[in-house]
Design an enzyme around this catalytic site. Sequence first.
Site, PDB file in Angstrom:
ATOM      1  CB  CYS A 223     -21.824  36.696 -40.797  1.00  0.00           C
ATOM      2  SG  CYS A 223     -21.057  34.960 -42.581  1.00  0.00           S
TER       3      CYS A 223
ATOM      4  CB  CYS B 132     -18.479  34.228 -40.067  1.00  0.00           C
ATOM      5  SG  CYS B 132     -17.794  32.837 -38.826  1.00  0.00           S
TER       6      CYS B 132
HETATM    7 FE1  SF4 Z   1     -25.957  34.145 -43.336  1.00  0.00          FE
HETATM    8 FE2  SF4 Z   1     -23.079  34.237 -43.403  1.00  0.00          FE
HETATM    9 FE3  SF4 Z   1     -24.558  32.085 -43.290  1.00  0.00          FE
HETATM   10 FE4  SF4 Z   1     -24.151  33.305 -45.495  1.00  0.00          FE
HETATM   11  S1  SF4 Z   1     -22.484  31.712 -43.913  1.00  0.00           S
HETATM   12  S2  SF4 Z   1     -26.245  32.333 -44.669  1.00  0.00           S
HETATM   13  S3  SF4 Z   1     -23.808  35.146 -45.237  1.00  0.00           S
HETATM   14  S4  SF4 Z   1     -24.908  33.583 -41.764  1.00  0.00           S
END
Ligand code: SF4
Length: 254
Positions: A119, A227
């Site tokens: 994230c 996030c």
């Molecule tokens: Fe990556 Fe966060 Fe998107 Fe999941 S929600 S793919 S962990 S950026």
Amino acid sequence: MSTLPQLREIERLEQSSAQELLKWAVSDFGSSLAIATAFQLEGMVIVDLAARISPHVRVLTLDTGRLPEETYRMIETVRDRYGIAVEAVAPDSGEVEAMVTRHGPNLFYREVALRNLCCQIRKVRPLERALSGLSAWVTGLRRDQNDSRVDVRKVEEIDGKLKLNPLADWTSAQVSDYIRQNDVPVHPLYAAGYTSIGCAPCTRAVQPGEDARAGRWWWEQDAAKECGIHFSPEGKAERKLDVLLSEILEAKHA
Ligand code: SF4
């Protein structure tokens, strides 16, 4: 471009309606203001309200590289309906390459720290870069979305930048009413049982009675369903994220 409001002005704005707050922001900040949205219900209410104030309002979205196809369709829908060229904010390709090479493409399922890292690289850091050229930004946060959001204010000053949450005191019924009454486009995944929408591998439909954000990172038990954009990891989680991130930045520059 406006300077940031003083405390008394912030308190006055805190009492204003969503429409009044957006009107003030669009008029005062112009192109140094942007709406950040993933095209969920609240974000679309904001886009609709702001587009009525100015067709030139800026809208940006985080194109993490892992979005569901339906979100790309929403970008097309917003372009068609409002004539707004949605600005896609992408992660740094070198950081993504280093992270995926070191931890694999689906690192987020293994532990919370790796999910936070993903994230951070795909969302938080790109947003920080996008915001660096702005004076103010707008989100669709609401207080009753989940426990971590109960203290959200309509106007917050963070690092010399104004963060506006015009729907902070709206209920989900008010959001639904506005959408129905104004024929606002709705993200197609709501019809499939989703109540909160993010990246494809980290979001799923919820069961009746579940919390609205239960479909986000559903495999995690006790971690906050955030996030890192609006609420950062704290304590041990923050320290672990710092270590993982510095490893990736070193690998990127190696
Ligand atoms: Fe990556 Fe966060 Fe998107 Fe999941 S929600 S793919 S962990 S950026």
